[in-house]
Design a protein around this motif. Structure first.
Motif, PDB file in Angstrom:
ATOM      1  N   TYR A   1      41.314  16.291  21.718  1.00  0.00           N
ATOM      2  CA  TYR A   1      41.727  16.541  23.098  1.00  0.00           C
ATOM      3  C   TYR A   1      42.397  15.301  23.685  1.00  0.00           C
ATOM      4  O   TYR A   1      43.442  15.400  24.347  1.00  0.00           O
ATOM      5  CB  TYR A   1      40.525  16.938  23.945  1.00  0.00           C
ATOM      6  CG  TYR A   1      40.896  17.412  25.330  1.00  0.00           C
ATOM      7  CD1 TYR A   1      41.104  18.760  25.585  1.00  0.00           C
ATOM      8  CD2 TYR A   1      41.048  16.511  26.377  1.00  0.00           C
ATOM      9  CE1 TYR A   1      41.464  19.205  26.853  1.00  0.00           C
ATOM     10  CE2 TYR A   1      41.408  16.940  27.645  1.00  0.00           C
ATOM     11  CZ  TYR A   1      41.604  18.288  27.872  1.00  0.00           C
ATOM     12  OH  TYR A   1      41.965  18.717  29.133  1.00  0.00           O
ATOM     13  N   ALA A   2      41.805  14.128  23.442  1.00  0.00           N
ATOM     14  CA  ALA A   2      42.384  12.889  23.949  1.00  0.00           C
ATOM     15  C   ALA A   2      43.740  12.615  23.309  1.00  0.00           C
ATOM     16  O   ALA A   2      44.660  12.111  23.960  1.00  0.00           O
ATOM     17  CB  ALA A   2      41.429  11.728  23.705  1.00  0.00           C
ATOM     18  N   LEU A   3      43.870  12.965  22.036  1.00  0.00           N
ATOM     19  CA  LEU A   3      45.162  12.803  21.364  1.00  0.00           C
ATOM     20  C   LEU A   3      46.218  13.705  22.003  1.00  0.00           C
ATOM     21  O   LEU A   3      47.371  13.295  22.217  1.00  0.00           O
ATOM     22  CB  LEU A   3      45.020  13.129  19.877  1.00  0.00           C
ATOM     23  CG  LEU A   3      46.285  13.007  19.024  1.00  0.00           C
ATOM     24  CD1 LEU A   3      46.816  11.577  19.046  1.00  0.00           C
ATOM     25  CD2 LEU A   3      45.999  13.439  17.581  1.00  0.00           C
ATOM     26  N   GLY A   4      45.832  14.929  22.313  1.00  0.00           N
ATOM     27  CA  GLY A   4      46.752  15.837  22.988  1.00  0.00           C
ATOM     28  C   GLY A   4      47.147  15.313  24.363  1.00  0.00           C
ATOM     29  O   GLY A   4      48.308  15.444  24.776  1.00  0.00           O
ATOM     30  N   THR A   5      46.191  14.712  25.066  1.00  0.00           N
ATOM     31  CA  THR A   5      46.501  14.130  26.374  1.00  0.00           C
ATOM     32  C   THR A   5      47.505  12.996  26.241  1.00  0.00           C
ATOM     33  O   THR A   5      48.463  12.893  27.023  1.00  0.00           O
ATOM     34  CB  THR A   5      45.213  13.603  27.037  1.00  0.00           C
ATOM     35  OG1 THR A   5      44.310  14.692  27.260  1.00  0.00           O
ATOM     36  CG2 THR A   5      45.518  12.934  28.369  1.00  0.00           C
ATOM     37  N   MET A   6      47.318  12.135  25.235  1.00  0.00           N
ATOM     38  CA  MET A   6      48.243  11.020  25.050  1.00  0.00           C
ATOM     39  C   MET A   6      49.631  11.527  24.692  1.00  0.00           C
ATOM     40  O   MET A   6      50.638  10.993  25.198  1.00  0.00           O
ATOM     41  CB  MET A   6      47.740  10.073  23.966  1.00  0.00           C
ATOM     42  CG  MET A   6      48.578   8.798  23.855  1.00  0.00           C
ATOM     43  SD  MET A   6      47.918   7.579  22.710  1.00  0.00           S
ATOM     44  CE  MET A   6      48.322   8.368  21.152  1.00  0.00           C
ATOM     45  N   MET A   7      49.734  12.539  23.851  1.00  0.00           N
ATOM     46  CA  MET A   7      51.041  13.090  23.490  1.00  0.00           C
ATOM     47  C   MET A   7      51.727  13.709  24.711  1.00  0.00           C
ATOM     48  O   MET A   7      52.939  13.566  24.886  1.00  0.00           O
ATOM     49  CB  MET A   7      50.873  14.130  22.378  1.00  0.00           C
ATOM     50  CG  MET A   7      50.389  13.541  21.052  1.00  0.00           C
ATOM     51  SD  MET A   7      50.030  14.809  19.813  1.00  0.00           S
ATOM     52  CE  MET A   7      51.672  15.482  19.554  1.00  0.00           C
ATOM     53  N   ARG A   8      50.951  14.382  25.558  1.00  0.00           N
ATOM     54  CA  ARG A   8      51.536  14.982  26.758  1.00  0.00           C
ATOM     55  C   ARG A   8      52.041  13.906  27.709  1.00  0.00           C
ATOM     56  O   ARG A   8      53.147  14.005  28.259  1.00  0.00           O
ATOM     57  CB  ARG A   8      50.492  15.859  27.456  1.00  0.00           C
ATOM     58  CG  ARG A   8      50.981  16.501  28.746  1.00  0.00           C
ATOM     59  CD  ARG A   8      49.892  17.372  29.360  1.00  0.00           C
ATOM     60  NE  ARG A   8      48.683  16.615  29.611  1.00  0.00           N
ATOM     61  CZ  ARG A   8      48.502  15.844  30.689  1.00  0.00           C
ATOM     62  NH1 ARG A   8      49.457  15.749  31.608  1.00  0.00           N
ATOM     63  NH2 ARG A   8      47.368  15.207  30.868  1.00  0.00           N
ATOM     64  N   LEU A   9      51.240  12.855  27.900  1.00  0.00           N
ATOM     65  CA  LEU A   9      51.664  11.765  28.779  1.00  0.00           C
ATOM     66  C   LEU A   9      52.875  11.036  28.207  1.00  0.00           C
ATOM     67  O   LEU A   9      53.774  10.626  28.945  1.00  0.00           O
ATOM     68  CB  LEU A   9      50.510  10.784  28.991  1.00  0.00           C
ATOM     69  CG  LEU A   9      49.305  11.316  29.787  1.00  0.00           C
ATOM     70  CD1 LEU A   9      48.181  10.298  29.795  1.00  0.00           C
ATOM     71  CD2 LEU A   9      49.723  11.661  31.210  1.00  0.00           C
TER      72      LEU A   9
END
Length: 288
Positions: free
Chosen positions: A255-263
């Motif tokens: 989930y945190a990886l997805g957040t970083m990719m989105r940002l």
């Protein structure tokens, strides 16, 4: 055993009942204002139900008399329940459900030196992950486990402490904002679950492969399920801590990886913002 018997509290707690009723009433009132989508509402209600079933039903009786059920209970209290509720992002909804006078009082407290200090502690990027792991491991010490199972006050402190630390931790990991204002950086939100899961997996493996009784308190209380000896019970409990808790932490990493990719796709990572002027200056020099 009929359903009503399962739902009957093993040890009645007025404080817990009041806490759940307050959260439910505030969320229902807040949903009329903010109207979160159905998936977020589902996460909130599912998390609330899981926490209640783990804390205030007949499950608590079996958790005091079977080690693996105790580990399942704490998996919900420390990992799954807080993860689901914080994944619903209920903060604004709960605040919207408060009367206006309560919201004003809350803002006054949050803006006071005490409120700022409390917020700083509860969102500290090092202290919160440390507390998250510490409270898992310290309650697993055989001596501590022994006395926490015999003293109902210490037992409640144990359960409440893991729930509160779970909320604090998943509040950091599931934060979708860049840092700042998020307390933990996008990369830190990826690394933190990896770091916190390692000691839990090590302890779970040690318990799984132990060939003697580490927690005689469960024999002393009398194991609730016939046919289970101490080692079998420990193997099941160790696997829950080693494997299932690890899966939940892996979800936090993804989930945190997805957040970083989105940002990153939106150019909202602070690192990119710092590099942007350098790249612009270099391009201008080449054009000259």
């Amino acid at each position: 055993m009929i359903l009503l018997d399962w739902l009957t509290p093993w040890e009645f707690s007025p404080t817990l009942i009041i806490s759940f009723i307050a959260a439910i009433v505030l969320y229902v009132r807040g949903c009329r204002v903010h109207k979160p989508n159905y998936f977020r509402q589902f996460l909130f209600w599912f998390g609330i139900v899981l926490l209640y079933l783990s804390l205030h039903t007949r499950v608590d009786y079996y958790a005091e008399r079977m080690f693996f059920i105790h580990r399942l209970q704490h998996l919900v209290l420390h990992h799954l329940g807080p993860l689901l509720i914080m994944g619903a992002y209920p903060g604004q909804t709960l605040r919207a459900g408060m009367p206006l006078s309560w919201r004003r009082a809350l803002m006054f407290v949050l803006r006071s030196p005490f409120g700022r200090a409390l917020e700083s502690v509860c969102t500290h990027r090092i202290f919160v992950p440390f507390l998250f792991v510490f409270l898992v491991l310290v309650w697993m010490l055989p001596v501590v486990q022994f006395y926490s199972m015999l003293d109902w006050r210490l037992y409640r402190v144990m359960n409440w402490s893991v729930v509160i630390s779970g909320f604090m931790y998943w509040n950091l990991i599931l934060d979708r904002r860049p840092s700042p204002p998020a307390a933990l950086s996008a990369g830190g939100r990826i690394i933190s679950p990896i770091i916190t899961t390692v000691p839990q997996m090590i302890v779970g493996a040690i318990i799984t492969f132990s060939d003697y009784d580490l927690y005689p308190i469960f024999d002393l209380c009398g194991r609730a399920l016939p046919g289970w000896d101490a080692v079998q019970d420990q193997v099941a409990g160790g696997l829950i801590m080693w494997v299932l808790a690890g899966f939940i932490e892996v979800f936090g990493v993804l989930y945190a990886l997805g957040t970083m990719m989105r940002l990153s796709a939106k150019n909202r990572l602070p690192e990119k913002k710092r590099r942007a002027p350098v790249a612009t200056t270099a391009s201008a020099s080449l054009r000259q």
